[in-house]
Design an enzyme around this catalytic site. Structure first.
Site, PDB file in Angstrom:
ATOM      1  N   GLU A 151       0.638  -1.495   0.154  1.00 51.68           N
ATOM      2  CA  GLU A 151       0.137   0.295   0.273  1.00 51.68           C
ATOM      3  C   GLU A 151       0.667   1.497   0.373  1.00 51.68           C
ATOM      4  O   GLU A 151       0.991   2.096   0.529  1.00 51.68           O
ATOM      5  CB  GLU A 151      -0.946  -0.263   1.289  1.00 51.68           C
ATOM      6  CG  GLU A 151      -2.322  -0.710   1.077  1.00 51.68           C
ATOM      7  CD  GLU A 151      -3.196  -0.991   2.019  1.00 51.68           C
ATOM      8  OE1 GLU A 151      -4.360  -1.539   2.346  1.00 51.68           O
ATOM      9  OE2 GLU A 151      -2.531  -0.348   3.644  1.00 51.68           O
ATOM     10  N   GLU A 313      -6.623  -7.498  -1.321  1.00 52.99           N
ATOM     11  CA  GLU A 313      -7.133  -7.693   0.722  1.00 52.99           C
ATOM     12  C   GLU A 313      -8.373  -7.329   0.359  1.00 52.99           C
ATOM     13  O   GLU A 313      -9.419  -6.230  -0.744  1.00 52.99           O
ATOM     14  CB  GLU A 313      -6.199  -6.665   0.956  1.00 52.99           C
ATOM     15  CG  GLU A 313      -4.837  -6.810   1.404  1.00 52.99           C
ATOM     16  CD  GLU A 313      -4.797  -5.403   2.459  1.00 52.99           C
ATOM     17  OE1 GLU A 313      -5.427  -4.772   2.744  1.00 52.99           O
ATOM     18  OE2 GLU A 313      -3.398  -5.697   2.328  1.00 52.99           O
TER      19      GLU A 313
END
Length: 691
Positions: A151, A313
């Site tokens: 991320e 995710e």
């Protein structure tokens, strides 16, 4: 050219953290994953200390055992480079790797993403751990690919360490070549900001007015993006060298990062992290927000990078951090619904976050599919249902593409400038929500398309209609591109505040909307923010004798027709500019250019859709309630029509022809009930293809 994940079948998996659990649990975990039809896991993205417990001391035995056991159960493994969380020994020994706030406060060890991308020492150590891992695992039969870091630019997307200021100067030298050109680009003559030595130049710093130079602020975001990409490229190049048979991706779409350029330069495909409940926390300001359905707009942005992508995710439980739970538990059926939401929008590989809810650390309230007790629950049952369904349909859906004839245009310069510039930035969010919500409710699929320096007319002509709500920064080249699109039959729609800045963020000394004025055939003779003594004006359609109750929201450009061929579609019906044009249309070659002098509210968008003649692709044979999202993934011969019910009550679907449903294999006709949070995928052969 977009890069997509290439799979022969949809893949389902889960994020797994063996370092959080006793080794005695691993084999049972892997066995149960396979029972749920999961075939891939992601590991190691936060495990640097396990691989390198002391500087230059490397140990791989722990994850060797994990990967060997995964391979025994035929689980493919995505390895994460662990650079999102540097070890304590590293930050203690080399404090220069830490990030710093704009005010000069050092972010200390104790969370994640507390490093800066510019530190030569951090880059050296990241390169070393990446190379060691790639060398060690390049031939392991379980490993199929790599996730770089985790991320990028999440949690924090600004960087002000001394190394960042130095790197910014080098970036500016390469971009502008001289201080003379830099001073010109930044308008530094204003308020006597002219620089006479490179050492005087910094990233934005606190100022008395709390308002940095806007052109400097725009370049800062461009630098952060380029710097982030170079940090990721450092790792990607090593993995390509050491493990050329593995694919490379990274996850998440966050601020101050050109995800398209990142993917073009070094990734095999883009990955996204899908948490629809975030849209219930930040639902926007409109009445009856789309909530979790609104997440489809984010997924559409991911699809603009990779038409077929990975969801690294996928939300599977309630979310929360540290001392709070911020998201409600998914209702029965919602986890499955969100899974198909991701698949509809292009996900061919999807991993749930996470296998089991952590009992320690910051994410003890960020739940996975297993609860702390590790016993069966309804989320496990749903995951099993999804796994069974994807095993049955995965080869059919994988590689099919989302179909849309309408796209919302974006570009990074306007996103980054609009983040700072409150004149046009907030308008974009309002207008995008207005368009997306109405298109959703009318079952008209829509893409998000990012304009880039190498965009072509041919790429735009995939669409019939493009919506570019408030592109304040507008170059001559972009205006020419959009003119070419219109000339060949496309419809382009602009909103207020279009075309008043150049690429540096300078306001243009030409009539607004600047480079788009000729395309639209109008200029802006006056304007006002809707605030204080000036309320939103009412709107009157010129084909109607009476003013509507519709209001021209947020900002009003008062238009002047410059081309006699321009059609005035609507005028202001109140305020001191009553009777002046607010909505115009100009025929351009085979297409049209529209200009609307305000932000696009939902009621106005609804009427505009009617004027534009936009229709649902299924309107001739399928009647759907507004609560149901429609989307189409298509192969050469077949359309797969996804119907997703985001509501907590059953919805009726009406079909006027018998149609096969993919998940159940049933033949549907006439009236069909779609249960709460239900999913159906209708199969429709394309014209000329035998049923």
């Amino acid at each position: 050219m977009s890069k997509s994940i290439k799979l022969k079948a949809l893949q389902l998996g889960v994020c797994y953290y063996p370092e959080h659990w006793q080794e005695s649990l691993w084999e049972d975990d892997f066995r149960r994953m396979r029972e749920l039809h999961m075939s891939v896991i992601r590991v190691a993205e936060f495990a640097w200390s396990i691989f390198e417990p002391e500087e230059d001391v490397f140990r791989f035995d722990f994850f060797d055992r994990v990967l060997d056991l995964a391979n025994k159960y035929n689980l493919q493994v995505i390895m994460g480079t662990p650079t999102a969380t540097p070890p304590a020994w590293l930050t203690q020994r080399y404090p220069e790797v830490l990030n710093v706030s704009q005010e000069g406060i050092i972010y200390t060890h104790g969370a994640r993403r507390h490093y800066n991308y510019s530190s030569p020492k951090y880059r050296e150590l990241c390169a070393r751990i990446t190379r060691k891992m790639a060398e060690h695992y390049k031939d392991h039969p379980a490993v199929v690919g790599w996730q770089i870091d985790n991320e990028l630019n999440c949690e924090i997307n600004v960087f002000y360490a001394e190394a960042d200021h130095q790197a910014f100067r080098e970036w500016l030298k390469a971009k502008y070549g001289s201080l003379t050109q830099l001073n010109k680009a930044w308008g530094a003559v204003f308020w006597n900001q002219t620089y006479s030595a490179w050492e005087q130049v910094h990233l934005t710093r606190p100022t008395v007015s709390e308002s940095p130079n806007p052109h400097q602020a725009l370049d800062e975001k461009r630098f952060i993006s380029d710097n982030t990409i170079s940090f990721a490229k450092l790792q990607a190049d090593i993995i390509r060298e050491e493990a050329p048979d593995h694919w490379i991706t990274t996850n998440g779409m966050f601020g101050h990062l050109d995800s398209h350029e990142l993917t073009d330069q070094m990734l095999d495909f883009f990955s996204y992290d899908s948490y629809p409940q975030f849209s219930t926390i930040f639902p926007g300001t409109e009445e009856n927000p789309l909530l979790d359905r609104a997440w489809s707009l984010n997924l559409s942005s991911s699809r603009s990078v990779s038409p077929n992508f990975c969801v690294m995710e996928q939300q599977s439980g309630p979310g929360g951090w540290v001392n709070r739970m911020e998201m409600a538990s998914p209702r029965p059926g919602q986890m499955r619904l969100w899974t198909y939401q991701s698949i509809l929008h292009g996900a061919d590989m999807l991993l749930y976050f996470r296998w089991r809810t952590a009992t320690i650390g910051t994410e003890i309230y960020w739940h996975g599919i297993n609860d702390y007790h590790n016993r069966p629950n309804r989320r496990i049952q749903e995951a099993g249902q999804v796994g069974q369904e994807l095993a049955a349909i995965g080869e059919v859906i994988a590689g099919t593409k989302y179909q849309a004839e309408v796209a919302i245009l974006r570009d990074y310069d306007n996103l980054w400038d609009g983040e700072f510039d409150k004149w046009h930035g907030p308008l974009t969010g309002m207008s995008e929500r207005g368009w997306f919500k109405q298109l959703q409710h009318l079952h008209i699929p829509v893409d998000v398309l990012y304009l880039r320096s190498d965009s072509t007319v041919e790429e735009l002509l995939v669409y019939q209609t493009l919506i570019y709500p408030h592109p304040a920064i507008m170059t001559k080249e972009t205006a020419e591109l959009l003119t070419g699109f219109a000339e060949q039959g496309g419809k382009i729609i602009f909103g207020a505040r279009t075309g008043y800045k150049n690429k540096h963020g300078h306001c243009l000394m030409s009539p607004l909307p600047g480079p788009a004025a000729g395309l639209c055939g109008i200029t802006v003779e006056d304007f006002t923010l809707i605030k204080g003594t000036v309320p939103a004006a009412r709107l009157k359609w010129t084909d109607s004798s009476e003013a509507t109750v519709l209001r021209t929201e947020a900002f009003n450009d008062i238009l002047k027709v410059e081309d006699p061929d321009v059609e005035i579609v609507a005028v202001y019906a109140s305020e001191y500019y009553e009777g002046k044009p607010v909505l115009t249309k100009r025929n351009v070659g085979l297409g049209e250019a529209w200009y609307y002098g305000a932000a696009f509210s939902e009621p106005v968008v609804e009427e505009l859709i009617r004027y534009l003649g936009l229709k649902s692709p299924v309107e001739q044979w399928l009647v759907l309630p507004a609560q149901v999202e429609l989307g189409i993934r298509s192969s050469e011969y077949t359309d797969y029509i996804f119907l997703l019910n985001y509501g907590n009550k059953s919805e009726e679907i009406q079909l006027n022809q018998e149609t096969k449903e993919l998940l159940s294999g049933e033949m549907l006709n006439q009236s069909v009930q779609l249960p709460p949070y239900g999913v159906k995928i209708l199969i429709k052969k394309k014209c000329g293809v035998a049923q």
